[in-house]
Design an enzyme around this catalytic site. Structure first.
Site, PDB file in Angstrom:
ATOM      1  CB  VAL A   9      -0.932   0.004   1.238  1.00 47.17           C
ATOM      2  CG1 VAL A   9      -2.039  -1.007   1.094  1.00 47.17           C
ATOM      3  CG2 VAL A   9      -0.139  -0.231   2.509  1.00 47.17           C
TER       4      VAL A   9
ATOM      5  CE  LYS B  41      -3.376  13.597  -1.132  1.00 45.85           C
ATOM      6  NZ  LYS B  41      -2.634  12.822  -0.127  1.00 45.85           N
TER       7      LYS B  41
ATOM      8  CB  THR C 176       2.409  11.612   6.983  1.00 49.84           C
ATOM      9  OG1 THR C 176       1.793  10.654   7.840  1.00 49.84           O
ATOM     10  CG2 THR C 176       1.624  12.894   6.971  1.00 49.84           C
ATOM     11  N   GLY C 177       3.391   8.704   5.275  1.00 48.03           N
ATOM     12  CA  GLY C 177       4.446   7.684   5.333  1.00 48.03           C
ATOM     13  C   GLY C 177       5.582   7.961   4.349  1.00 48.03           C
ATOM     14  CB  ILE C 178       5.641   8.421   0.701  1.00 45.01           C
ATOM     15  CG1 ILE C 178       5.205   6.963   0.479  1.00 45.01           C
ATOM     16  CG2 ILE C 178       6.624   8.861  -0.380  1.00 45.01           C
ATOM     17  CD1 ILE C 178       4.258   6.754  -0.678  1.00 45.01           C
TER      18      ILE C 178
ATOM     19  CE1 TYR D 148      12.115  22.062  18.577  1.00 44.34           C
ATOM     20  CE2 TYR D 148      10.232  20.930  19.577  1.00 44.34           C
ATOM     21  CZ  TYR D 148      11.422  21.639  19.698  1.00 44.34           C
ATOM     22  OH  TYR D 148      11.909  21.930  20.939  1.00 44.34           O
TER      23      TYR D 148
HETATM   24  P1  FAD Z   1       7.851  -2.487   3.197  1.00 41.88           P
HETATM   25  O1  FAD Z   1       7.044  -2.091   2.024  1.00 41.88           O
HETATM   26  O2  FAD Z   1       7.232  -3.401   4.186  1.00 41.88           O
HETATM   27  O3  FAD Z   1       9.176  -3.149   2.624  1.00 41.88           O
HETATM   28  C1  FAD Z   1      10.006  -3.941   3.443  1.00 41.88           C
HETATM   29  C2  FAD Z   1      11.098  -4.555   2.579  1.00 41.88           C
HETATM   30  O4  FAD Z   1      12.018  -5.217   3.437  1.00 41.88           O
HETATM   31  C3  FAD Z   1      10.606  -5.586   1.577  1.00 41.88           C
HETATM   32  O5  FAD Z   1      11.319  -5.426   0.365  1.00 41.88           O
HETATM   33  C4  FAD Z   1      11.007  -6.920   2.224  1.00 41.88           C
HETATM   34  O6  FAD Z   1      11.264  -7.916   1.263  1.00 41.88           O
HETATM   35  C5  FAD Z   1      12.289  -6.491   2.919  1.00 41.88           C
HETATM   36  N1  FAD Z   1      12.688  -7.351   4.036  1.00 41.88           N
HETATM   37  C6  FAD Z   1      12.086  -7.516   5.235  1.00 41.88           C
HETATM   38  N2  FAD Z   1      12.774  -8.391   5.987  1.00 41.88           N
HETATM   39  C7  FAD Z   1      13.832  -8.779   5.237  1.00 41.88           C
HETATM   40  C8  FAD Z   1      14.916  -9.675   5.439  1.00 41.88           C
HETATM   41  N3  FAD Z   1      15.057 -10.373   6.569  1.00 41.88           N
HETATM   42  N4  FAD Z   1      15.802  -9.843   4.436  1.00 41.88           N
HETATM   43  C9  FAD Z   1      15.706  -9.170   3.273  1.00 41.88           C
HETATM   44  N5  FAD Z   1      14.710  -8.307   3.028  1.00 41.88           N
HETATM   45  C10 FAD Z   1      13.789  -8.124   3.991  1.00 41.88           C
HETATM   46  N6  FAD Z   1       2.219   6.192   3.052  1.00 41.88           N
HETATM   47  C11 FAD Z   1       1.921   7.255   2.289  1.00 41.88           C
HETATM   48  O7  FAD Z   1       2.751   8.145   2.129  1.00 41.88           O
HETATM   49  N7  FAD Z   1       0.703   7.355   1.698  1.00 41.88           N
HETATM   50  C12 FAD Z   1      -0.272   6.453   1.879  1.00 41.88           C
HETATM   51  O8  FAD Z   1      -1.337   6.574   1.280  1.00 41.88           O
HETATM   52  C13 FAD Z   1      -0.007   5.362   2.736  1.00 41.88           C
HETATM   53  N8  FAD Z   1      -0.943   4.424   2.977  1.00 41.88           N
HETATM   54  C14 FAD Z   1      -0.654   3.394   3.819  1.00 41.88           C
HETATM   55  C15 FAD Z   1      -1.662   2.496   4.178  1.00 41.88           C
HETATM   56  C16 FAD Z   1      -1.407   1.492   5.096  1.00 41.88           C
HETATM   57  C17 FAD Z   1      -2.503   0.560   5.505  1.00 41.88           C
HETATM   58  C18 FAD Z   1      -0.103   1.348   5.627  1.00 41.88           C
HETATM   59  C19 FAD Z   1       0.202   0.250   6.591  1.00 41.88           C
HETATM   60  C20 FAD Z   1       0.895   2.205   5.251  1.00 41.88           C
HETATM   61  C21 FAD Z   1       0.628   3.246   4.377  1.00 41.88           C
HETATM   62  N9  FAD Z   1       1.605   4.177   4.040  1.00 41.88           N
HETATM   63  C22 FAD Z   1       1.298   5.257   3.284  1.00 41.88           C
HETATM   64  C23 FAD Z   1       2.995   3.980   4.445  1.00 41.88           C
HETATM   65  C24 FAD Z   1       3.767   3.404   3.251  1.00 41.88           C
HETATM   66  O9  FAD Z   1       3.113   2.262   2.779  1.00 41.88           O
HETATM   67  C25 FAD Z   1       5.188   3.070   3.656  1.00 41.88           C
HETATM   68  O10 FAD Z   1       5.768   4.176   4.275  1.00 41.88           O
HETATM   69  C26 FAD Z   1       6.008   2.702   2.449  1.00 41.88           C
HETATM   70  O11 FAD Z   1       5.386   1.745   1.661  1.00 41.88           O
HETATM   71  C27 FAD Z   1       7.367   2.227   2.853  1.00 41.88           C
HETATM   72  O12 FAD Z   1       7.351   0.921   3.348  1.00 41.88           O
HETATM   73  P2  FAD Z   1       8.747   0.263   3.640  1.00 41.88           P
HETATM   74  O13 FAD Z   1       9.557   0.266   2.389  1.00 41.88           O
HETATM   75  O14 FAD Z   1       9.323   0.885   4.848  1.00 41.88           O
HETATM   76  O15 FAD Z   1       8.384  -1.235   4.056  1.00 41.88           O
END
Ligand code: FAD
Length: 516
Positions: free
Chosen positions: A44, A75, A361-363, A452
């Protein structure tokens, strides 16, 4: 210099970080991204803040380079549906507040606006959202030059350069998986090593710093700096380094989501230029229109609703089109790691923190974190004060956004279920109760919001307070003693200009279809 960087995780956070570090430091750093093909990404995160344009600008990318590849759309605002009562909506737009005689137009509106819609009276974007218009004309030109100062194209490359000076009129929606794929291509073309494997062990040295990570099939990956982009797992920051996670759940109770990706005929349906957040029984549903599908999901609190009931409610909300679409159930970790940078490990993305997706705000957190990482990048001596500055900046952003989100629930007039009734009495983050008291007698300004930088200007708070409708607000008494001719003229100009733009701008489908 710590010039060998290992990024663990290849979601939005991992690939944004890799591509940004390459754009910043080029071949002066070696970057490796290791991502598992067994553990998926969160799947997501498809709506953004308007500041995201600085990220793409920093990478030297034009909209035409990446938007069609990611089925992206514009947007202009967040549309809040049913937060006050069923059938009511208002927008929180990306549009700087106008002021008249030294007072924000929203304050004049409280004294006596021309209609009962503060958003349409004070901002152009609300009318463009209602009319489902694109902010760009078919020739690519942006709106017009009459949007308040600074809204036009800004050349600033980073959020910090641009901070507080301008408000660009739109953000993007995009397919998260396609964006990660696009940025992977960008990064790999610039020399990033991409390893597809699981990290099975994080080896620390005698000081407790990360020495290397061990993968299942590619052996050890050594580096100087490690970036934890492993999502809610926090494999390095929390699991290996033991940094505590501070929960925000006492103030933001939503801990779960169920999401669907629904292919739709967007030509027939139309592409609304906004994210919609529709209040429901125990949370809210997001709708993100993309070119070819919508992303939608119910964000809820398990204390009030079961995952099965949430999925059922979401499917009912979407209708028949969602019948054969598989649901993605997500348990959300709400809060932040006490410090996001510990020793030689920096957590970026969900491993660093997350405050639920309302206001997208996540991104923005990721973008902010990588800008700060470049700003406070360590030298050979790993000066501790750089790390402290980084941790303060990143912590403040998440704490500030936490307050802003808590305001939505406290201010919403809706009280038809226990969830919404409890929202009126739930604890607020430290210090916020006093701030809120002040906003009720004087709309929020830069002196009275969270002190801040956290990406949200005072007008955003005013929009939430005025739109949610659950708290009594007062205009500044001084306005009763000031001639209101200029304010009335401003309201008229906004109405006339909004009507003209709504008549002449294309709709989003027309705009994006021309690139196919
Ligand atoms: P993830 O997408 O979870 O990626 C984790 C990565 O780590 C994957 O590639 C996985 O394979 C890897 N990994 C994990 N463990 C290991 C391991 N042991 N070895 C190797 N690789 C590993 N943000 C926004 O800005 N706008 C939105 O509309 C929004 N909607 C959201 C809705 C929901 C319900 C949620 C939960 C979040 C939302 N966010 C939103 C936040 C956004 O989705 C995240 O900030 C963004 O996707 C970044 O995720 P990430 O890359 O940190 O983690």
């Amino acid at each position: 210099m710590p010039d060998r960087i290992v990024i663990v995780g290849g979601g939005t956070a991992g690939w944004m970080t890799a591509s940004y570090l390459k754009a910043a430091f080029d071949d002066r750093v070696q970057v490796t991204v290791v991502e598992s093909d067994r553990i998926g990404t969160i799947g997501v995160g498809e709506a953004t803040f308007s500041d995201i344009r600085h990220f793409f600008a920093y990478l030297g990318l034009e909209e035409s380079d990446w938007m069609p590849a990611c089925n992206a759309t514009y947007k202009l605002a967040v549309r809040f549906q049913d937060w006050r009562e069923p059938g009511h909506h208002f927008y929180h737009p990306f549009e700087q507040m106008r002021s008249v005689e030294g007072f924000p137009l929203t304050d004049w509106w409280l004294r006596g606006g021309p209609t009962d819609r503060f958003d349409r009276d004070c901002f152009l974007m609300a009318s463009l959202c209602d009319a489902e218009r694109s902010p760009r004309r078919l020739d690519g030109s942006l709106l017009g030059r009459d949007v308040p100062e600074g809204v036009a194209e800004s050349n600033a490359l980073t959020m910090s350069e641009h901070q507080g000076k301008t408000q660009f009129p739109y953000a993007y929606h995009f397919e998260a998986a396609k964006l990660a794929q696009y940025l992977c291509g960008y990064a790999v073309d610039r020399g990033v090593r991409h390893v597809v494997d699981d990290v099975v062990h994080v080896a620390l040295d005698s000081r407790g710093w990360v020495d290397h990570v061990v993968t299942k099939e590619h052996g050890e990956l050594h580096g100087d700096l490690f970036v934890d982009c492993t999502g809610f797992r926090g494999v390095l920051i929390n699991q290996a380094l033991g940094e505590p996670f501070q929960s925000f759940q006492d103030t933001l109770p939503n801990d779960s989501a169920v999401a669907l990706q629904v292919p739709l005929d967007m030509e027939a349906r139309g592409i609304r230029p906004c994210t919609t957040a529709t209040a429901r029984e125990a949370g809210w549903i997001w709708t993100i229109p993309l070119f070819g599908r919508i992303g939608t999901g119910y964000v809820y609190a398990r204390d009030y609703l079961s995952p099965e009931d949430a999925e059922r409610a979401l499917r009912e909300f979407v209708g028949l089109e969602a019948e054969h679409v598989e649901a993605n159930h997500i348990r959300m970790r709400i809060g932040r790691s006490r410090r996001s940078w510990v020793n030689n490990c920096v957590a970026v993305g969900l491993s660093s923190g997350f405050v639920e997706p309302l206001e997208s705000t996540g991104i923005f957190f990721i973008h902010h974190a990588i800008e700060q990482l470049v700003k406070f990048f360590p030298g050979d001596d790993w000066d501790l004060s750089l790390r402290d500055l980084y941790n303060e900046a990143v912590g403040h952003v998440m704490d500030g956004v936490r307050e802003f989100l808590a305001l939505h629930y406290r201010a919403a007039a809706r009280n038809d279920t226990q969830y919404w009734r409890d929202a009126k009495v739930r604890a607020l983050p430290d210090g916020m109760e006093e701030r809120l008291e002040r906003w009720l007698t004087h709309l929020p300004d830069s002196e009275t919001i969270y002190p801040y930088y956290h990406g949200l200007p005072p007008y955003s708070y005013a929009c939430v307070l005025l739109g949610m409708g659950g708290l009594p607000l007062r205009h500044s008494p001084a306005l009763d003693l000031i001639d209101d001719t200029a304010a009335r003229k401003q309201f008229e100009q906004i109405r006339d200009r909004a009507d003209e733009l709504a008549r002449t701008l294309p709709n989003q489908y027309e705009y994006f279809a021309q690139f196919r």
